[in-house]
Write an enzyme that holds these catalytic residues in place. Sequence first.
Site, PDB file in Angstrom:
ATOM      1  N   SER A 197      -3.045 -10.086   2.222  1.00  0.00           N
ATOM      2  CA  SER A 197      -3.117 -10.422   3.839  1.00  0.00           C
ATOM      3  C   SER A 197      -1.533 -11.103   4.210  1.00  0.00           C
ATOM      4  CB  SER A 197      -4.467 -11.173   4.094  1.00  0.00           C
ATOM      5  OG  SER A 197      -5.413 -10.487   3.983  1.00  0.00           O
ATOM      6  N   ASP A 241       0.724  -1.202  -0.109  1.00  0.00           N
ATOM      7  CA  ASP A 241      -0.168  -0.199  -0.136  1.00  0.00           C
ATOM      8  C   ASP A 241       0.775   1.179  -0.046  1.00  0.00           C
ATOM      9  OD1 ASP A 241      -2.309   1.486   0.151  1.00  0.00           O
ATOM     10  OD2 ASP A 241      -2.649   1.043   2.336  1.00  0.00           O
ATOM     11  N   TYR A 253      -0.746  -8.126   7.722  1.00  0.00           N
ATOM     12  CA  TYR A 253      -1.890  -8.821   8.109  1.00  0.00           C
ATOM     13  C   TYR A 253      -1.766 -10.262   8.366  1.00  0.00           C
ATOM     14  CZ  TYR A 253      -4.941  -4.782   7.273  1.00  0.00           C
ATOM     15  OH  TYR A 253      -5.467  -3.536   7.494  1.00  0.00           O
TER      16      TYR A 253
HETATM   17  N1  AR6 Z   1       5.112  -5.420  -4.734  1.00  0.00           N
HETATM   18  C1  AR6 Z   1       4.856  -6.496  -4.497  1.00  0.00           C
HETATM   19  N2  AR6 Z   1       4.379  -7.028  -3.331  1.00  0.00           N
HETATM   20  C2  AR6 Z   1       5.046  -6.141  -2.221  1.00  0.00           C
HETATM   21  C3  AR6 Z   1       5.445  -5.032  -2.305  1.00  0.00           C
HETATM   22  C4  AR6 Z   1       5.667  -4.622  -3.718  1.00  0.00           C
HETATM   23  N3  AR6 Z   1       6.215  -3.141  -3.965  1.00  0.00           N
HETATM   24  N4  AR6 Z   1       5.619  -4.736  -1.116  1.00  0.00           N
HETATM   25  C5  AR6 Z   1       5.356  -5.471  -0.165  1.00  0.00           C
HETATM   26  N5  AR6 Z   1       5.027  -6.521  -1.108  1.00  0.00           N
HETATM   27  P1  AR6 Z   1       1.250  -6.085   3.001  1.00  0.00           P
HETATM   28  P2  AR6 Z   1      -1.225  -7.013   3.894  1.00  0.00           P
HETATM   29  C6  AR6 Z   1       4.229  -7.704  -0.570  1.00  0.00           C
HETATM   30  O1  AR6 Z   1       1.704  -6.088   4.352  1.00  0.00           O
HETATM   31  O2  AR6 Z   1      -0.534  -8.302   4.715  1.00  0.00           O
HETATM   32  C7  AR6 Z   1      -0.746  -1.834   4.927  1.00  0.00           C
HETATM   33  O3  AR6 Z   1      -0.360  -1.142   5.824  1.00  0.00           O
HETATM   34  C8  AR6 Z   1       4.721  -8.159   0.981  1.00  0.00           C
HETATM   35  O4  AR6 Z   1       5.939  -8.704   0.975  1.00  0.00           O
HETATM   36  O5  AR6 Z   1       1.692  -4.973   1.966  1.00  0.00           O
HETATM   37  O6  AR6 Z   1      -2.619  -7.201   3.145  1.00  0.00           O
HETATM   38  C9  AR6 Z   1      -1.885  -1.731   4.610  1.00  0.00           C
HETATM   39  O7  AR6 Z   1      -2.291  -0.188   4.662  1.00  0.00           O
HETATM   40  C10 AR6 Z   1       3.813  -9.324   1.041  1.00  0.00           C
HETATM   41  O8  AR6 Z   1       4.115 -10.568   0.792  1.00  0.00           O
HETATM   42  O9  AR6 Z   1      -0.254  -6.410   2.797  1.00  0.00           O
HETATM   43  C11 AR6 Z   1      -2.820  -2.261   5.532  1.00  0.00           C
HETATM   44  O10 AR6 Z   1      -2.903  -1.834   6.777  1.00  0.00           O
HETATM   45  C12 AR6 Z   1       2.600  -8.748   0.388  1.00  0.00           C
HETATM   46  O11 AR6 Z   1       2.864  -8.018  -0.470  1.00  0.00           O
HETATM   47  C13 AR6 Z   1      -1.893  -3.707   5.603  1.00  0.00           C
HETATM   48  O12 AR6 Z   1      -0.524  -3.160   5.276  1.00  0.00           O
HETATM   49  C14 AR6 Z   1       1.311  -8.340   1.277  1.00  0.00           C
HETATM   50  O13 AR6 Z   1       1.996  -7.411   2.416  1.00  0.00           O
HETATM   51  C15 AR6 Z   1      -2.240  -4.725   4.873  1.00  0.00           C
HETATM   52  O14 AR6 Z   1      -1.425  -6.034   4.934  1.00  0.00           O
END
Ligand code: AR6
Length: 186
Positions: A125, A35, A129
């Site tokens: 997630s 995000d 999450y």
């Molecule tokens: N490209 C692809 N994947 C990514 C990137 C990127 N640039 N950056 C991180 N990931 P997360 P969630 C991966 O934490 O668990 C936020 O604060 C990461 O390594 O981004 O759904 C939101 O505002 C992981 O494998 O999302 C919410 O509050 C995956 O993306 C909360 O985090 C998802 O990790 C959502 O948590």
Amino acid sequence: MVARITLVEGDITEQPVDVVVNAANSSLLGGGGVDGAIHRKGGPQVLEECRRLRASHWGKGLPTGRAVATTAGRLPARWVVHTVGPVYRAEEYEERAELLASCYRESLRAAAGLGARTVAFPAVSAGIYGWPPADAARIALGTVAEVLDGGDAEAGAELAEVRFVLFGSEMYGVFERARRELFGRE
Ligand code: AR6
């Protein structure tokens, strides 16, 4: 049909696809993880559109499992579909797993509504999450395959490619194994 699902290791903010899906939170105002990266690179236009969506429709926050679209600002994609994944909680597994599946269905429906042919997902997630990666991968791949296989005609028909963009070799490996387990070697 599963051939339309691809896996790449990389950064979702660099994908020149029609739709990039954001793992947002219900505030729609940005956060950490993917995000944060999408808002940083997409710039103020994405945030402004999120603010407007909040003001017009989602004052109490976008519910978990739902998805809404904005344009993509300075990203190489055309649109961002923001979805809110569930926080992992083992005691409420069934209900929350259904919400995670809903993120994928609703995002694909929103993408199809925009006329998108290519969509990129992160592992919703599976970061902040706390969803166990292997299970997050099974739900992600299984749900997308169902949609593409025509379980949801509204969402699946026009999609040429659904790409999972996995951050780091570990998450890529997890998705690759889940893909093999679910679909074999096709
Ligand atoms: N490209 C692809 N994947 C990514 C990137 C990127 N640039 N950056 C991180 N990931 P997360 P969630 C991966 O934490 O668990 C936020 O604060 C990461 O390594 O981004 O759904 C939101 O505002 C992981 O494998 O999302 C919410 O509050 C995956 O993306 C909360 O985090 C998802 O990790 C959502 O948590």
